[in-house]
Design a protein around this motif. Structure first.
Motif, short mmCIF file in Angstrom:
data_model
loop_
_atom_site.label_atom_id
_atom_site.label_comp_id
_atom_site.label_asym_id
_atom_site.label_seq_id
_atom_site.Cartn_x
_atom_site.Cartn_y
_atom_site.Cartn_z
N TRP A 63 0.85 -1.19 0.00
CA TRP A 63 0.00 0.00 0.00
C TRP A 63 0.88 1.24 0.00
O TRP A 63 1.87 1.31 0.72
N ALA A 107 -1.56 5.31 -5.08
CA ALA A 107 -1.56 3.96 -5.65
C ALA A 107 -1.18 3.93 -7.13
O ALA A 107 -0.80 2.88 -7.64
N GLN A 158 3.23 0.49 -6.09
CA GLN A 158 2.42 -0.36 -5.22
C GLN A 158 2.51 -1.80 -5.72
O GLN A 158 2.31 -2.07 -6.90
#
Length: 137
Positions: free
Chosen positions: A53, A57, A75
């Motif tokens: 995470w 993103a 990510q």
């Protein structure tokens, strides 16, 4: 009754032994800035970590020295690789810094149930920087 006591004692000893051998580094951690969350896992006898995470993103690996990799998302990227365990210390691995596109030698030290020191360095450990990551659920 004696048999039940023996069984219970054997079970408690087994549980204690398992807890002592558990890998305290395994699990999910957050970096100090709160911008990234890393899951550390084991493959074979080595330890790795994936950036599962990040705040943005869609951010790409734009600083990667390999131009072919600059379009991949950060990510999901494996940023920790190749560590071996010696007690509470994990060494012999590398850490990739997507902000700079650089890979550093790295060692990690468990500092309790919820703290992990990550030291990235060039050449010798004295020439590096340490961050403390916090365990998250």
């Amino acid at each position: 009754m004696k048999s039940l006591m023996t069984t219970c004692c054997a079970l408690l000893v087994s549980i204690f032994a398992f807890a002592q051998n558990a890998d305290p580094i395994l699990g999910k951690w957050q970096n100090p800035s709160g911008e990234g969350k890393i899951e550390i896992y084991k493959k074979g006898d080595k330890y790795f970590g994936k950036l599962y995470w990040i705040k943005d993103a869609n951010k790409k690996d734009e600083k990667n020295p390999d131009a072919k990799l600059r379009n991949r998302k950060i990510q999901g990227l494996e940023i920790l690789s190749g560590f071996t365990r010696d007690g509470q210390n994990y060494s012999g691995g590398q850490i990739y810094d997507p902000k700079s596109g650089k890979t550093y030698s790295c060692k990690m030290t468990v500092k309790g149930p919820d703290k992990l020191d990550i030291r990235g360095y060039l050449g010798v450990s004295l020439l590096g920087r340490t961050e403390t990551w916090k365990r998250i659920e």
